[in-house]
Design a protein around this motif. Structure first.
Motif, mmCIF file in Angstrom:
data_model
loop_
_atom_site.group_PDB
_atom_site.id
_atom_site.type_symbol
_atom_site.label_atom_id
_atom_site.label_comp_id
_atom_site.label_asym_id
_atom_site.label_seq_id
_atom_site.Cartn_x
_atom_site.Cartn_y
_atom_site.Cartn_z
ATOM 1 N N ILE A 19 -5.737 -13.414 8.116
ATOM 2 C CA ILE A 19 -4.642 -13.730 7.197
ATOM 3 C C ILE A 19 -3.653 -14.683 7.867
ATOM 4 O O ILE A 19 -3.168 -15.638 7.236
ATOM 5 C CB ILE A 19 -3.945 -12.441 6.715
ATOM 6 C CG1 ILE A 19 -4.899 -11.658 5.817
ATOM 7 C CG2 ILE A 19 -2.644 -12.747 5.987
ATOM 8 C CD1 ILE A 19 -4.422 -10.260 5.457
ATOM 9 N N ALA A 40 -4.696 -15.430 0.922
ATOM 10 C CA ALA A 40 -3.713 -15.615 1.989
ATOM 11 C C ALA A 40 -3.360 -17.094 2.161
ATOM 12 O O ALA A 40 -2.202 -17.449 2.347
ATOM 13 C CB ALA A 40 -4.242 -15.043 3.299
ATOM 14 N N THR A 60 -0.809 -11.497 2.181
ATOM 15 C CA THR A 60 -1.492 -10.274 2.618
ATOM 16 C C THR A 60 -1.815 -9.392 1.423
ATOM 17 O O THR A 60 -2.942 -8.918 1.268
ATOM 18 C CB THR A 60 -0.626 -9.493 3.622
ATOM 19 O OG1 THR A 60 -0.433 -10.316 4.779
ATOM 20 C CG2 THR A 60 -1.280 -8.188 4.025
ATOM 21 N N CYS A 96 -1.382 -4.557 8.049
ATOM 22 C CA CYS A 96 -1.154 -5.999 8.195
ATOM 23 C C CYS A 96 0.319 -6.349 7.989
ATOM 24 O O CYS A 96 0.901 -7.114 8.772
ATOM 25 C CB CYS A 96 -2.015 -6.788 7.212
ATOM 26 S SG CYS A 96 -3.752 -6.836 7.652
#
Length: 186
Positions: free
Chosen positions: A44, A95, A109, A163
């Motif tokens: 990402i 992303a 994300t 993330c």
């Protein structure tokens, strides 16, 4: 221009390698494929930095790597394509779409993970449905769409949260890279 492409390719290779290593460090592996890990962070991050085209390509390559190097589970060519190639390509596209936008790493994300989830959700309900257990998470399973949603949420939601937390922790020390300031100098 040539130096910028070389820099991009080198960064792609490093991020792909880092993602592959992180995919081996599983917080929680799932019985029928999928796991909770930090592997999406470098993917990402790269996609956000370089945009939609590069992000889509890196997502596709990572899908191949996950299938062939990560002991991918597939019952047919459909599951290989949807669970790996399409899913990770969509992650990269989602992303990469938010390249350069303030706070785009977080939205990228969420959107990228959702698109990856969507691919796995559809193939789970249509192809993997024949392997649906009678019980999952303490609930009787009678609908393949419900089962696929629940199964795929067990990795998608924790992965997205991990993330976002990782990016929040890295935002300050890697400020220049989140802002893509190093790319504007090339």
């Amino acid at each position: 221009m040539q130096n910028a492409k070389v820099k991009c390719l080198c960064e792609a290779a490093i991020m792909l390698a880092l993602a592959q290593v992180l995919s081996y460090i599983k917080i929680e592996p799932l019985p029928s494929g999928g796991s909770i890990d930090l592997a999406m962070v470098p993917i990402i991050f790269f996609c956000f930095r370089y945009g939609l085209a590069w992000g889509t390509g890196v997502g596709f390559v990572y899908g191949l790597m996950q299938y062939f190097l990560g002991n991918g589970i597939a019952i047919s060519w459909t599951t290989m394509i949807a669970d790996y190639l399409v899913a990770y390509t969509l992650l990269g596209a989602g992303a990469g779409f938010f390249h350069g936008k303030k706070g785009g790493i977080y939205l990228g994300t969420v959107i990228g993970t959702f698109l990856r989830f969507l691919s796995s959700f559809v193939v789970g309900a249509t192809v993997w449905a024949e392997y649906m257990p009678e019980e999952f998470l303490g609930m009787a399973m009678t609908n393949e769409w419900v089962y696929s949603f629940l199964y795929n949420m067990t990795w998608a939601l924790p992965d997205a949260i991990l993330c976002v937390v990782a990016f929040a922790l890295l935002q300050r020390p890697l400020r220049k890279y989140f802002a893509c300031a190093d790319l504007n100098q090339a």
